[in-house]
Design a protein around this motif. Structure first.
Motif, PDB file in Angstrom:
ATOM      1  N   VAL A  36      86.727  16.256  41.404  1.00 21.53           N
ATOM      2  CA  VAL A  36      86.324  14.973  41.962  1.00 21.53           C
ATOM      3  C   VAL A  36      86.274  13.887  40.877  1.00 21.53           C
ATOM      4  N   PHE A  37      86.174  14.287  39.613  1.00 21.74           N
ATOM      5  CA  PHE A  37      86.047  13.318  38.521  1.00 21.74           C
ATOM      6  C   PHE A  37      87.333  13.222  37.703  1.00 21.74           C
ATOM      7  N   GLN A  38      88.466  13.226  38.380  1.00 22.51           N
ATOM      8  CA  GLN A  38      89.756  13.184  37.691  1.00 22.51           C
ATOM      9  C   GLN A  38      89.960  11.896  36.910  1.00 22.51           C
ATOM     10  N   GLN A  39      89.416  10.796  37.390  1.00 21.09           N
ATOM     11  CA  GLN A  39      89.638   9.510  36.723  1.00 21.09           C
ATOM     12  C   GLN A  39      88.814   9.360  35.446  1.00 21.09           C
ATOM     13  N   PHE A  40      87.822  10.254  35.248  1.00 27.40           N
ATOM     14  CA  PHE A  40      87.001  10.197  34.039  1.00 27.40           C
ATOM     15  C   PHE A  40      87.684  10.932  32.886  1.00 27.40           C
ATOM     16  N   PRO A  41      87.484  10.462  31.662  1.00 32.14           N
ATOM     17  CA  PRO A  41      87.954  11.235  30.499  1.00 32.14           C
ATOM     18  C   PRO A  41      87.104  12.506  30.364  1.00 32.14           C
ATOM     19  N   ASN A  42      87.549  13.437  29.557  1.00 33.88           N
ATOM     20  CA  ASN A  42      86.809  14.693  29.380  1.00 33.88           C
ATOM     21  C   ASN A  42      85.430  14.477  28.776  1.00 33.88           C
ATOM     22  N   SER A  43      85.267  13.449  27.958  1.00 35.78           N
ATOM     23  CA  SER A  43      83.952  13.100  27.425  1.00 35.78           C
ATOM     24  C   SER A  43      83.937  11.607  27.104  1.00 35.78           C
ATOM     25  N   PHE A  44      82.762  11.009  27.241  1.00 35.41           N
ATOM     26  CA  PHE A  44      82.609   9.599  26.931  1.00 35.41           C
ATOM     27  C   PHE A  44      81.133   9.302  26.696  1.00 35.41           C
ATOM     28  N   GLU A 113      63.409  17.839  22.996  1.00 33.98           N
ATOM     29  CA  GLU A 113      64.652  17.809  22.230  1.00 33.98           C
ATOM     30  C   GLU A 113      65.639  16.771  22.771  1.00 33.98           C
ATOM     31  N   GLN A 114      65.760  16.678  24.098  1.00 33.76           N
ATOM     32  CA  GLN A 114      66.666  15.718  24.728  1.00 33.76           C
ATOM     33  C   GLN A 114      65.876  15.013  25.824  1.00 33.76           C
ATOM     34  N   ALA A 115      65.572  13.734  25.629  1.00 29.56           N
ATOM     35  CA  ALA A 115      64.688  12.993  26.537  1.00 29.56           C
ATOM     36  C   ALA A 115      65.311  12.762  27.910  1.00 29.56           C
ATOM     37  N   ILE A 116      66.611  12.524  27.949  1.00 21.94           N
ATOM     38  CA  ILE A 116      67.290  12.263  29.226  1.00 21.94           C
ATOM     39  C   ILE A 116      68.271  13.398  29.480  1.00 21.94           C
ATOM     40  N   ARG A 117      68.165  13.988  30.649  1.00 16.51           N
ATOM     41  CA  ARG A 117      69.102  15.042  31.069  1.00 16.51           C
ATOM     42  C   ARG A 117      69.703  14.613  32.394  1.00 16.51           C
ATOM     43  N   ALA A 118      71.005  14.829  32.542  1.00 20.32           N
ATOM     44  CA  ALA A 118      71.659  14.416  33.784  1.00 20.32           C
ATOM     45  C   ALA A 118      72.903  15.259  34.027  1.00 20.32           C
ATOM     46  N   ARG A 119      73.250  15.337  35.294  1.00 21.57           N
ATOM     47  CA  ARG A 119      74.530  15.922  35.680  1.00 21.57           C
ATOM     48  C   ARG A 119      74.939  15.317  37.009  1.00 21.57           C
ATOM     49  N   ILE A 120      76.235  15.197  37.172  1.00 17.88           N
ATOM     50  CA  ILE A 120      76.803  14.691  38.416  1.00 17.88           C
ATOM     51  C   ILE A 120      77.665  15.817  38.969  1.00 17.88           C
ATOM     52  N   ASP A 127      84.596  20.346  39.483  1.00 14.08           N
ATOM     53  CA  ASP A 127      84.149  19.849  38.190  1.00 14.08           C
ATOM     54  C   ASP A 127      82.758  19.235  38.300  1.00 14.08           C
ATOM     55  N   VAL A 128      82.127  19.065  37.156  1.00 14.16           N
ATOM     56  CA  VAL A 128      80.793  18.494  37.061  1.00 14.16           C
ATOM     57  C   VAL A 128      80.728  17.712  35.754  1.00 14.16           C
ATOM     58  N   MET A 129      79.975  16.631  35.759  1.00 10.39           N
ATOM     59  CA  MET A 129      79.756  15.856  34.538  1.00 10.39           C
ATOM     60  C   MET A 129      78.348  16.179  34.041  1.00 10.39           C
ATOM     61  N   VAL A 130      78.238  16.581  32.773  1.00 11.29           N
ATOM     62  CA  VAL A 130      76.959  16.987  32.190  1.00 11.29           C
ATOM     63  C   VAL A 130      76.645  16.073  31.012  1.00 11.29           C
ATOM     64  N   LEU A 131      75.400  15.590  30.975  1.00 11.47           N
ATOM     65  CA  LEU A 131      74.969  14.712  29.886  1.00 11.47           C
ATOM     66  C   LEU A 131      74.445  15.548  28.731  1.00 11.47           C
ATOM     67  N   LYS A 137      73.200   9.529  20.369  1.00 12.06           N
ATOM     68  CA  LYS A 137      74.139   9.130  21.417  1.00 12.06           C
ATOM     69  C   LYS A 137      74.058  10.100  22.597  1.00 12.06           C
ATOM     70  N   TYR A 138      74.268   9.547  23.794  1.00 19.06           N
ATOM     71  CA  TYR A 138      74.363  10.365  24.999  1.00 19.06           C
ATOM     72  C   TYR A 138      75.820  10.411  25.440  1.00 19.06           C
ATOM     73  N   ILE A 139      76.310  11.614  25.658  1.00 18.82           N
ATOM     74  CA  ILE A 139      77.715  11.847  25.982  1.00 18.82           C
ATOM     75  C   ILE A 139      77.799  12.601  27.311  1.00 18.82           C
ATOM     76  N   PHE A 140      78.601  12.087  28.255  1.00 21.27           N
ATOM     77  CA  PHE A 140      78.920  12.838  29.458  1.00 21.27           C
ATOM     78  C   PHE A 140      80.155  13.666  29.175  1.00 21.27           C
ATOM     79  N   ARG A 141      80.092  14.951  29.504  1.00 19.24           N
ATOM     80  CA  ARG A 141      81.230  15.857  29.328  1.00 19.24           C
ATOM     81  C   ARG A 141      81.593  16.483  30.665  1.00 19.24           C
ATOM     82  N   LYS A 142      82.878  16.605  30.892  1.00 19.04           N
ATOM     83  CA  LYS A 142      83.382  17.237  32.102  1.00 19.04           C
ATOM     84  C   LYS A 142      83.394  18.751  31.893  1.00 19.04           C
TER      85      LYS A 142
END
Length: 151
Positions: A36-44, A113-120, A127-131, A137-142
């Motif tokens: 579902v997240f094809q338009q996203f890069p592998n990490s950003f 250790e990590q104040a903000i945790r997220a996933r889509i 696929d899933v995007m994981v913070l 820095k906070y990085i979303f990874r596919k």
């Protein structure tokens, strides 16, 4: 007579071992789900303030989180739970990603250790995007969705 019972015991033991359960060979087929997240890069990288502003919304509010210069996540806040004095969690149902859900938590405890945790994620997609946090820095990874459960 002892010989008869001994023979009977040997016969029953051999019969039970012959009829013991045989190992069943399981053939598993991995279901391949479309991404579902094809338009996203592998990490950003994502601005943490964009993530934090979502916590000011109430249930039923529509929010827009700018994930990168080119990508945003818009959706409706479906849940907002104060799990402890230091932990707030919200769920946002996506409007443009076929029903994907953004699950985001903010932990204000001093020793976290990590104040903000997220996933889509979408439970029926591949696929899933994981913070993740790298230094400040906070990085979303596919990632592949098969390693995550929908909550």
């Amino acid at each position: 007579m002892k010989l008869f019972y001994s023979g009977l015991v040997v016969f029953l033991l051999s019969l039970s071992s012959a009829t013991a359960q045989q190992a069943i060979q399981v053939q598993q087929h991995r279901t391949v789900h479309p991404a579902v997240f094809q338009q996203f890069p592998n990490s950003f990288e994502v601005d943490q303030w964009q993530l934090l502003k979502a916590f000011s919304a109430s249930i039923g509010d529509t929010v827009r989180i700018q994930l990168s210069k080119k990508h945003a996540f818009s959706g409706v806040v479906t849940d907002k739970v104060q799990q402890s004095p230091a932990l707030l969690t919200i769920n946002i149902r996506g409007l443009h990603f076929e029903g994907a859900m953004l699950h985001i938590s903010h932990n204000t405890a001093p020793d976290v250790e990590q104040a903000i945790r997220a996933r889509i994620l979408h439970p029926k997609k591949g696929d899933v995007m994981v913070l993740e946090q790298e230094e400040s820095k906070y990085i979303f990874r596919k990632e592949e969705q098969q390693f995550f459960l929908a909550e």
